[in-house]
Design an enzyme around this catalytic site. Structure first.
Site, mmCIF file in Angstrom:
data_model
loop_
_atom_site.group_PDB
_atom_site.id
_atom_site.type_symbol
_atom_site.label_atom_id
_atom_site.label_comp_id
_atom_site.label_asym_id
_atom_site.label_seq_id
_atom_site.Cartn_x
_atom_site.Cartn_y
_atom_site.Cartn_z
ATOM 1 N N THR A 298 0.892 -0.969 -0.133
ATOM 2 C CA THR A 298 -0.070 -0.238 -0.010
ATOM 3 C C THR A 298 0.591 1.387 0.467
ATOM 4 O OG1 THR A 298 -1.952 -1.303 1.359
ATOM 5 C CG2 THR A 298 -2.102 0.979 1.261
ATOM 6 N N ASP A 389 -8.412 -5.439 -6.509
ATOM 7 C CA ASP A 389 -8.922 -4.939 -6.665
ATOM 8 C C ASP A 389 -9.387 -4.723 -8.402
ATOM 9 O OD1 ASP A 389 -9.337 -5.405 -4.029
ATOM 10 O OD2 ASP A 389 -9.287 -3.662 -3.080
ATOM 11 N N PRO A 390 -10.180 -4.601 -8.684
ATOM 12 C CA PRO A 390 -10.318 -4.446 -10.315
ATOM 13 C C PRO A 390 -10.500 -2.244 -10.214
ATOM 14 C CG PRO A 390 -11.548 -5.519 -9.582
ATOM 15 C CD PRO A 390 -11.169 -5.765 -8.389
ATOM 16 N N TYR A 420 -34.412 -18.725 0.206
ATOM 17 C CA TYR A 420 -35.211 -18.005 -0.714
ATOM 18 C C TYR A 420 -34.027 -17.305 -1.413
ATOM 19 C CZ TYR A 420 -33.227 -14.411 2.776
ATOM 20 O OH TYR A 420 -32.120 -13.518 3.347
ATOM 21 N N SER A 440 -26.173 -8.530 0.150
ATOM 22 C CA SER A 440 -26.669 -8.138 -1.141
ATOM 23 C C SER A 440 -25.418 -6.859 -1.397
ATOM 24 C CB SER A 440 -28.107 -6.592 -1.344
ATOM 25 O OG SER A 440 -28.699 -7.663 -0.500
#
Length: 626
Positions: A298, A389-390, A420, A440
């Protein structure tokens, strides 16, 4: 796995961005309008006999018009705030800070288009189109990493991908104990130490042979909460991303199990230190849960010797010691496209420069790829899992991280089913939700990454050219900084770059000649950062924008000492200051590889640095005179 034979020999990167000065703005608007029109037509053509829900009478009512006016006002306010307060990282040569840059036009358009459907990729039935796109993206990730039987998917970011990687490691490492409980014959004759050092493939083979007992074995694994403290240490380089600490906390192995591995003077993991640490724990009968190698750290952009970690694992395996290997390539993962030909084969190093020249990856015939970096990327296919990471070097909009696993069977070690949304055993083309951490998730993200991958092939003819443009720009910037000197307030300030980039990160410090006080140098660099960032005034008027970081002893140990000493500071001074403040630039701009472009910005950057330094020294003098 089916190979990608796509190729674009005459790819022009300039056609794929809106542009520094919106040069392709009209093209973007035309394509966006076309897509919006197609969506509106899609709405109209669904059961055309159904009546309109909003009629002319509604649209002409005072309340309707008032509401529209209010909505426009809110959007005007939104536009003003975003234009006023946002970072101009689209700039070709003014922004030299975080991992942000231009984003690919096809990715933006795909996101804008797909979000009109608001698909949720956790369940195929709510997002058939984009769920299949995400499945295809996962297969493309696997091909990029050299996995013949791999699988991958999109996550929100690299932090979640890292957490998922640790989740895989934890559950897989615990399976032999679970098998011993459920069906001892599967692991008959193995001691606890041998169970803790079984290779991942052997564990997957045994799980596959467990038949109807698989679910019971999974119940007795680490997901039950058993044996978490027996699984061993998680080794990360000192250059680790902070997300690893959070992951260890959340996954339940605990921060005490995370062990930092020293790095060398090139900010890569010290392999001898790694071996010493592993042997120390092995002598105490403490297993190694896993090792993390970083490809594109990073703060330095350093690439750990993944090949050397793999070689060490092979050596130790002969002694009965095995560890899971995860590569954190959140930043540098897409760079593997530099090494893949049109048949997804890894290009021999002796041919690399020739292939790059044939495909116009670099504008100048220089050796930008270090042999040790090449070797590290070649060994990616030996890791069990990889973060990519795109939304970093994939040049797609946030939020788009990714993870890819070596063996698709590994999915079963973390799977959960809910009828479900994803019924077990259902015949579904893309069953994502059962095998991922998130619930989600935006289908628009999958569409964005899919469009980027299908515009730019994940090989040397496509993404390789984009990664190459960034890397070449970083080397131009590094070479430019090496010779910079400034005269300010009767003092000479020199620029000292940290190291020649492994990838596209360029770090440097500003040092007043003759200064032997490291704390004072740190103050100078922090004050300069403030002038060249959001801290002092509006970003939109700044001619040079940077970011910064600190290399501090608690995180880095003495790895920065060689650099600090090269600046003329003593070891005593290093220990007194405890850190060195660095100006940091992720050179993601796709334009600075071109000599003409860089030559335009270079003198202007120098002028901006001079102006910011003058402000810094004026402020210091003002305080001294008060």
């Amino acid at each position: 796995m089916e190979k990608s034979n796509r190729s674009l020999k005459d790819l022009d990167l300039n056609a794929l961005f809106i542009g520094d000065k919106a040069e392709n703005g009209q093209l973007y608007k035309d394509l966006l309008n076309k897509l919006v029109d197609e969506h509106l037509g899609w709405r109209k053509n669904y059961i055309p006999s159904d009546p309109n829900m909003i009629g002319p009478e509604d649209q002409n009512s005072p309340a309707f018009k008032k509401t529209v006016g209010h909505m426009k006002t809110v959007l005007d306010q939104l536009s003003e705030r975003i234009r006023t307060e946002s970072v101009p990282w689209h700039s070709a040569g003014r922004y030299w800070g975080h991992m942000n840059s231009e984003t690919l036009m096809p990715a933006l358009l795909a996101y804008n288009y797909a979000m009109l459907w608001n698909g949720n990729n956790v369940a195929y039935e709510s997002s058939p189109a984009t769920s299949q796109m995400e499945e295809e993206v996962g297969q493309e990730f696997a091909r990029l990493m050299g996995y013949d039987y791999g699988w991958g998917h999109i996550v929100a970011d690299g932090s979640l991908a890292n957490l998922e990687g640790l989740w895989y490691a934890r559950n897989i490492k615990s399976l032999p104990f679970a098998m011993k409980e459920v069906n001892p014959e599967l692991v008959a004759g193995k001691s606890d130490w041998e169970l803790l050092n079984m290779p991942t493939k052997e564990i997957m083979d045994l799980l596959e042979n467990a038949g109807s007992q698989i679910d019971e074995v999974k119940k007795r694994s680490a997901r039950s909460g058993k044996n978490l403290q027996r699984l061993g240490k998680w080794l990360v380089p000192q250059t680790k991303h902070y997300s690893w600490m959070k992951a260890a906390d959340i996954i339940g192995i605990g921060l005490d199990q995370v062990v930092p591995v020293p790095i060398d003077s090139n900010y890569r993991m010290d392999i001898q230190a790694l071996e010493s640490i592993i042997r120390k724990y092995a002598a105490e009968k403490t297993p190694i849960l896993g090792v993390v190698g970083v490809a594109g750290s990073t703060e330095e952009g350093a690439v750990d010797g993944i090949d050397k970690i793999v070689a060490l694992r092979q050596k130790l395996q002969k002694e009965g010691i095995y560890f899971y290997l995860h590569v954190d390539a959140a930043y540098g993962g897409y760079a593997r496209a530099l090494f893949l030909d049109e048949d997804d084969q890894f290009i021999p190093y002796k041919n690399l420069q020739k292939v790059h020249a044939e495909n116009h990856v670099f504008t100048e015939d220089k050796e930008y790829i270090k042999p040790e970096v090449y070797a590290a990327y070649k060994a990616f296919d030996q890791a069990e899992s990889i973060t990519i990471d795109p939304h970093k070097m994939g040049y797609v909009p946030y939020s788009a991280g990714g993870i890819v696993i070596q063996d698709i069977r590994m999915r079963d070690t973390i799977s959960y089913f809910a009828t479900y949304v994803f019924e077990k055993g259902a015949d579904i083309p893309a069953l994502l939700g059962a095998y991922i951490l998130e619930g989600s998730k935006a289908g628009a993200t999958a569409a964005s990454v899919w469009a980027a991958h299908h515009t730019l092939p994940l090989n040397v003819t496509g993404y390789g050219k984009l990664e190459g443009a960034s890397i070449e720009g970083a080397h131009r910037y590094y070479d430019f900084l090496k010779n910079l000197k400034f005269e300010v307030a009767g003092k000479r300030i020199s620029v000292h770059p940290l190291i020649s980039p492994d990838f596209n990160m360029v770090d440097y410090v500003l040092k007043e000649d003759g200064n032997d006080d490291l704390i004072e140098m740190n103050r100078l660099n922090h004050a300069f950062y403030e002038q060249a960032s959001y801290v002092k005034g509006s970003l939109y008027g700044k001619e040079y924008i940077v970011s910064h970081t600190d290399f501090a002893i608690p995180d880095y140990g003495d790895s920065p000492l060689a650099f600090v000493e090269s600046l003329g500071f003593s070891e005593v001074e290093w220990r007194h200051a405890g850190k060195v403040t660095i100006i940091r630039a992720s050179v993601m701009t796709p334009y600075m590889n071109q000599r003409e472009n860089f030559d335009y910005f270079a003198p202007r950057i120098k002028k901006a640095i001079q102006a910011d330094l003058e402000k810094v020294y004026a402020s210091v003098n003002q305080k001294e005179n008060v």
